[in-house]
Design a protein around this motif. Structure first.
Motif, PDB file in Angstrom:
ATOM      1  N   TYR A 132       0.601  -1.132   0.007  1.00 18.88           N
ATOM      2  CA  TYR A 132      -0.079  -0.058   0.057  1.00 18.88           C
ATOM      3  C   TYR A 132       0.915   1.094  -0.024  1.00 18.88           C
ATOM      4  N   TRP A 155       1.937   2.921   5.247  1.00 16.59           N
ATOM      5  CA  TRP A 155       1.101   1.678   5.671  1.00 16.59           C
ATOM      6  C   TRP A 155       1.919   0.873   6.433  1.00 16.59           C
ATOM      7  N   HIS A 177      -9.219  -0.159   3.948  1.00 18.46           N
ATOM      8  CA  HIS A 177      -9.152   1.082   3.166  1.00 18.46           C
ATOM      9  C   HIS A 177     -10.549   1.227   2.765  1.00 18.46           C
ATOM     10  N   ALA A 228      -7.660   0.877  -2.134  1.00 25.03           N
ATOM     11  CA  ALA A 228      -6.169   1.328  -2.281  1.00 25.03           C
ATOM     12  C   ALA A 228      -5.997   1.393  -3.586  1.00 25.03           C
ATOM     13  N   PRO A 279       0.145   7.426  -2.047  1.00 16.98           N
ATOM     14  CA  PRO A 279      -0.079   6.737  -0.869  1.00 16.98           C
ATOM     15  C   PRO A 279      -0.430   7.446   0.375  1.00 16.98           C
ATOM     16  N   ARG A 320      -4.102   7.662   0.207  1.00 13.33           N
ATOM     17  CA  ARG A 320      -4.503   6.284   0.304  1.00 13.33           C
ATOM     18  C   ARG A 320      -4.593   5.806   1.645  1.00 13.33           C
ATOM     19  N   ASN A 321      -3.521   6.092   2.530  1.00 11.88           N
ATOM     20  CA  ASN A 321      -3.312   5.379   3.883  1.00 11.88           C
ATOM     21  C   ASN A 321      -3.602   6.485   4.856  1.00 11.88           C
TER      22      ASN A 321
END
Length: 124
Positions: free
Chosen positions: A37, A41, A79, A83, A89, A92-93
């Motif tokens: 990820y 992450w 998520h 993701a 990222p 995403r995280n």
């Protein structure tokens, strides 16, 4: 190989094995996307999400202690927006894109992504 076919030294050891052996392309529900990820992450992030969510599944309210007893694993960190749909990222995280779920609720939420069901346990 299934977790029930292996002897583990602890529930933590089993959880770590499952994270590696049943994630990404190794997971039976894999539908593409990155296995890793990206930056941000890690165990600390997942633990922070579990703490924020009071170590309870935000779908059904199952406590993490019961998850360990019944499934031999920690609660999952999911998520909300998949993701694979977020290139950055950092985005995403983000904590706001992560939620704690049990292994029963997690597949249901995967099917609904990026929707987020309303439940009394869902953290805002």
């Amino acid at each position: 190989m299934r977790a029930t076919d292996i002897q583990f030294c602890s529930a933590t050891c089993q959880s770590e094995w499952q994270s590696d052996a049943r994630s990404g392309v190794n997971h039976p529900s894999w539908i593409g996307g990155e296995r890793h990820y990206g930056r941000g992450w890690n165990k600390n992030k997942k633990n922070a999400v579990r703490v924020r969510d009071q170590a309870r599944c935000q779908g059904c309210g199952l406590p993490e202690s019961v998850s360990f007893e019944e499934y031999g694993t920690a609660l999952h960190v999911h998520h909300i927006t998949p993701a694979r749909e977020i290139d950055d990222p950092k985005k995403r995280n983000r904590m706001t894109n992560l939620i704690t779920l049990c292994q029963t609720c997690h597949p249901r939420w995967e099917k609904m992504a990026p929707l987020r069901p309303d439940t009394e346990f869902t953290a805002d």
